[in-house]
Write a protein that holds these residues in place. Structure first.
Motif, mmCIF file in Angstrom:
data_model
loop_
_atom_site.group_PDB
_atom_site.id
_atom_site.type_symbol
_atom_site.label_atom_id
_atom_site.label_comp_id
_atom_site.label_asym_id
_atom_site.label_seq_id
_atom_site.Cartn_x
_atom_site.Cartn_y
_atom_site.Cartn_z
ATOM 1 N N LYS A 1 17.077 -11.729 -4.312
ATOM 2 C CA LYS A 1 16.515 -10.397 -4.521
ATOM 3 C C LYS A 1 15.333 -10.427 -5.487
ATOM 4 C CE LYS A 1 20.768 -7.737 -3.720
ATOM 5 N NZ LYS A 1 21.804 -6.867 -4.358
ATOM 6 N N SER A 2 15.430 -11.242 -6.506
ATOM 7 C CA SER A 2 14.415 -11.236 -7.564
ATOM 8 C C SER A 2 13.203 -12.082 -7.207
ATOM 9 C CB SER A 2 15.020 -11.730 -8.879
ATOM 10 O OG SER A 2 16.084 -10.905 -9.280
ATOM 11 N N GLY A 3 13.437 -13.346 -6.885
ATOM 12 C CA GLY A 3 12.326 -14.260 -6.626
ATOM 13 C C GLY A 3 11.531 -14.534 -7.884
ATOM 14 N N PRO A 4 10.376 -15.198 -7.750
ATOM 15 C CA PRO A 4 9.532 -15.484 -8.923
ATOM 16 C C PRO A 4 9.021 -14.185 -9.537
ATOM 17 C CG PRO A 4 8.892 -16.819 -7.025
ATOM 18 C CD PRO A 4 9.835 -15.785 -6.518
ATOM 19 N N GLY B 1 10.423 -11.321 -19.678
ATOM 20 C CA GLY B 1 11.461 -12.287 -20.004
ATOM 21 C C GLY B 1 11.976 -12.962 -18.754
ATOM 22 N N PRO B 2 12.931 -13.868 -18.909
ATOM 23 C CA PRO B 2 13.455 -14.584 -17.737
ATOM 24 C C PRO B 2 14.225 -13.658 -16.813
ATOM 25 C CG PRO B 2 14.767 -15.088 -19.680
ATOM 26 C CD PRO B 2 13.592 -14.303 -20.158
ATOM 27 N N ALA B 3 14.130 -13.945 -15.519
ATOM 28 C CA ALA B 3 14.914 -13.210 -14.534
ATOM 29 C C ALA B 3 16.386 -13.588 -14.671
ATOM 30 C CB ALA B 3 14.411 -13.519 -13.129
ATOM 31 N N ARG B 4 17.243 -12.734 -14.131
ATOM 32 C CA ARG B 4 18.682 -13.011 -14.194
ATOM 33 C C ARG B 4 18.999 -14.351 -13.556
ATOM 34 N NH1 ARG B 4 23.832 -10.609 -14.010
ATOM 35 N NH2 ARG B 4 25.281 -12.354 -13.729
ATOM 36 N N TRP B 5 18.324 -14.672 -12.443
ATOM 37 C CA TRP B 5 18.638 -15.924 -11.772
ATOM 38 C C TRP B 5 18.262 -17.129 -12.618
ATOM 39 C CZ3 TRP B 5 15.078 -19.655 -10.724
ATOM 40 C CH2 TRP B 5 13.732 -19.290 -10.641
ATOM 41 N N GLU B 6 17.256 -16.972 -13.480
ATOM 42 C CA GLU B 6 16.899 -18.082 -14.365
ATOM 43 C C GLU B 6 17.998 -18.337 -15.389
ATOM 44 O OE1 GLU B 6 12.868 -18.118 -15.872
ATOM 45 O OE2 GLU B 6 12.256 -16.708 -14.296
ATOM 46 N N ALA C 1 16.859 -20.227 -3.254
ATOM 47 C CA ALA C 1 17.079 -18.814 -2.978
ATOM 48 C C ALA C 1 16.018 -17.944 -3.643
ATOM 49 C CB ALA C 1 18.471 -18.399 -3.446
ATOM 50 N N ALA C 2 15.572 -18.353 -4.822
ATOM 51 C CA ALA C 2 14.568 -17.585 -5.564
ATOM 52 C C ALA C 2 13.152 -17.842 -5.068
ATOM 53 C CB ALA C 2 14.659 -17.919 -7.050
ATOM 54 N N ARG C 3 12.986 -18.768 -4.140
ATOM 55 C CA ARG C 3 11.662 -19.126 -3.630
ATOM 56 C C ARG C 3 10.745 -19.513 -4.803
ATOM 57 N NH1 ARG C 3 13.364 -14.534 -2.077
ATOM 58 N NH2 ARG C 3 11.777 -13.383 -3.242
ATOM 59 N N ALA D 1 5.228 -22.905 -7.980
ATOM 60 C CA ALA D 1 4.817 -23.979 -8.887
ATOM 61 C C ALA D 1 4.839 -23.559 -10.351
ATOM 62 C CB ALA D 1 3.430 -24.498 -8.483
ATOM 63 N N PRO D 2 4.288 -22.400 -10.728
ATOM 64 C CA PRO D 2 4.357 -22.012 -12.150
ATOM 65 C C PRO D 2 5.789 -21.850 -12.655
ATOM 66 C CG PRO D 2 2.693 -20.713 -11.010
ATOM 67 C CD PRO D 2 3.458 -21.447 -9.955
ATOM 68 N N THR D 3 6.669 -21.350 -11.782
ATOM 69 C CA THR D 3 8.055 -21.143 -12.207
ATOM 70 C C THR D 3 8.759 -22.464 -12.451
ATOM 71 O OG1 THR D 3 8.184 -19.059 -10.973
ATOM 72 C CG2 THR D 3 10.268 -20.114 -11.578
ATOM 73 N N VAL D 4 8.640 -23.408 -11.515
ATOM 74 C CA VAL D 4 9.327 -24.684 -11.705
ATOM 75 C C VAL D 4 8.714 -25.449 -12.884
ATOM 76 C CG1 VAL D 4 10.048 -24.842 -9.294
ATOM 77 C CG2 VAL D 4 7.928 -25.931 -10.000
ATOM 78 N N ALA D 5 7.410 -25.301 -13.091
ATOM 79 C CA ALA D 5 6.783 -25.978 -14.233
ATOM 80 C C ALA D 5 7.346 -25.436 -15.544
ATOM 81 C CB ALA D 5 5.270 -25.803 -14.183
ATOM 82 N N ARG D 6 7.540 -24.120 -15.609
ATOM 83 C CA ARG D 6 8.093 -23.519 -16.831
ATOM 84 C C ARG D 6 9.548 -23.915 -17.037
ATOM 85 N NH1 ARG D 6 10.487 -18.849 -16.692
ATOM 86 N NH2 ARG D 6 9.317 -18.171 -14.847
ATOM 87 N N LEU D 7 10.334 -23.874 -15.972
ATOM 88 C CA LEU D 7 11.740 -24.262 -16.092
ATOM 89 C C LEU D 7 11.869 -25.727 -16.495
ATOM 90 C CD1 LEU D 7 13.276 -22.446 -12.993
ATOM 91 C CD2 LEU D 7 13.496 -21.800 -15.404
ATOM 92 N N TYR D 8 11.005 -26.560 -15.958
ATOM 93 C CA TYR D 8 11.033 -27.985 -16.317
ATOM 94 C C TYR D 8 10.637 -28.161 -17.786
ATOM 95 C CZ TYR D 8 10.080 -32.992 -16.219
ATOM 96 O OH TYR D 8 10.081 -34.338 -16.492
ATOM 97 N N ALA D 9 9.576 -27.499 -18.199
ATOM 98 C CA ALA D 9 9.067 -27.681 -19.564
ATOM 99 C C ALA D 9 10.081 -27.254 -20.611
ATOM 100 C CB ALA D 9 7.765 -26.905 -19.747
ATOM 101 N N HIS D 10 10.845 -26.201 -20.321
ATOM 102 C CA HIS D 10 11.780 -25.665 -21.318
ATOM 103 C C HIS D 10 13.229 -26.044 -21.033
ATOM 104 C CE1 HIS D 10 8.579 -23.311 -23.123
ATOM 105 N NE2 HIS D 10 8.247 -22.855 -21.924
#
Length: 290
Positions: free
Chosen positions: A32-35, A41-46, A145-147, A150-159
């Protein structure tokens, strides 16, 4: 490699009712949320992505079809468990094999299987989804599921913790960004660490498709140096075939190990043979090709 549908079925098969309910809720929220690039702030799925390890660690005994349950090795005896804990901080620079540039390859030295070859393979099999694979697999499913872009995975990886970074790398073949080079910096960062599970996750299908010849050769040597088995390196036969520069580097690495009185990884001969697989002597690549 499992499809997303197969991976979800394999994960749900190993979870209890509470775990399956949590996973279903997390995937629904992610879809439902996606990127959310502009969110404050972070989405619930994050948050679910980060907390997956607390919710999917209650495996049910797998129903083994056509094989003995005794072959389903417990996590404590698995290669991944032997590899040790995953660091939660940033990457640690690793000393890898040197890339000698001027030696002439000679006859092959004696090969052996060093102790480092016990490092894990980052393949998740549907009929052998070990407990330590469950958080990784759940995070892969959430990213899909969140589709995640690139910016999202880069942020999740970095932190992220080491486990979260590993899941990001393992998710890359299932994401829309697989077709482009945007995640190459994440792969290259993982290859600079000494975490063998992170290195193994980094050399999957995305690396096979997008790493430059020079970076891919260094990745192969890093796997040999750290004991990550060749089975973790996606599509290595195609990329190694006829690669004279890789063959030269492998010969030099084998000479260095032998001169130091250390065993040469058994996988090295397999890659070296592939570099010489084309008719005639392998052609060394030019500087531009490298």
């Amino acid at each position: 490699m499992l499809t997303v549908t197969e991976l979800r079925a394999a994960v749900e098969h190993r979870l209890d009712e509470a775990g399956r309910a949590w996973l279903d809720s997390a995937l629904t929220d992610a879809a439902k949320s996606g990127p959310r690039p502009d969110a404050p702030g972070p989405a619930r799925w994050e948050l679910d992505f980060a907390s997956a390890g607390r919710h999917v660690r209650t495996p049910q005994p797998a129903t083994m079809t056509g094989r003995s349950a005794a072959t389903d090795r417990p996590a404590s005896d698995s290669p991944a468990a032997v590899a040790g804990p995953t660091p939660a901080a940033g990457p640690t620079p690793a000393a890898g094999p040197s890339e000698a540039a001027s030696r002439t390859p000679g006859g092959p030295p004696g090969r052996d299987h060093p102790a480092e070859q016990a490092a894990p393979t980052e393949t998740i099999a549907a009929d052998h989804l070990a407990p330590h694979d469950l958080p990784d697999a759940a995070r892969v499913l959430i990213l899909h599921a969140a589709r995640a872009d690139a910016p999202t995975v880069a942020r999740l990886y970095a932190h992220g913790t080491g486990a979260e970074r590993r899941a990001v790398l393992r998710a890359l073949p299932h994401l829309g960004l697989f077709a482009g080079p945007d995640a190459v910096p994440l792969v290259e960062d993982a290859l600079r660490t000494n975490d063998t599970r992170l290195v193994a996750a980094a050399v999957g299908p995305y690396a096979a498709l997008h790493l430059s010849p020079h970076s891919w050769r260094q990745a192969v040597l890093k796997c040999l140096f750290t004991g990550v088995p060749l089975t973790a390196v996606a599509d290595w036969e195609r990329r190694a075939q006829g690669d004279g520069e890789l063959g030269r580097m492998l010969d030099d690495y084998a000479r260095e190990r032998t001169a130091a009185g250390r065993p040469v990884p058994g996988d090295l001969d397999r890659v070296l043979a592939m570099t010489r697989a084309l008719p005639g002597a392998p052609r060394a690549l030019t500087r531009e090709e490298s």
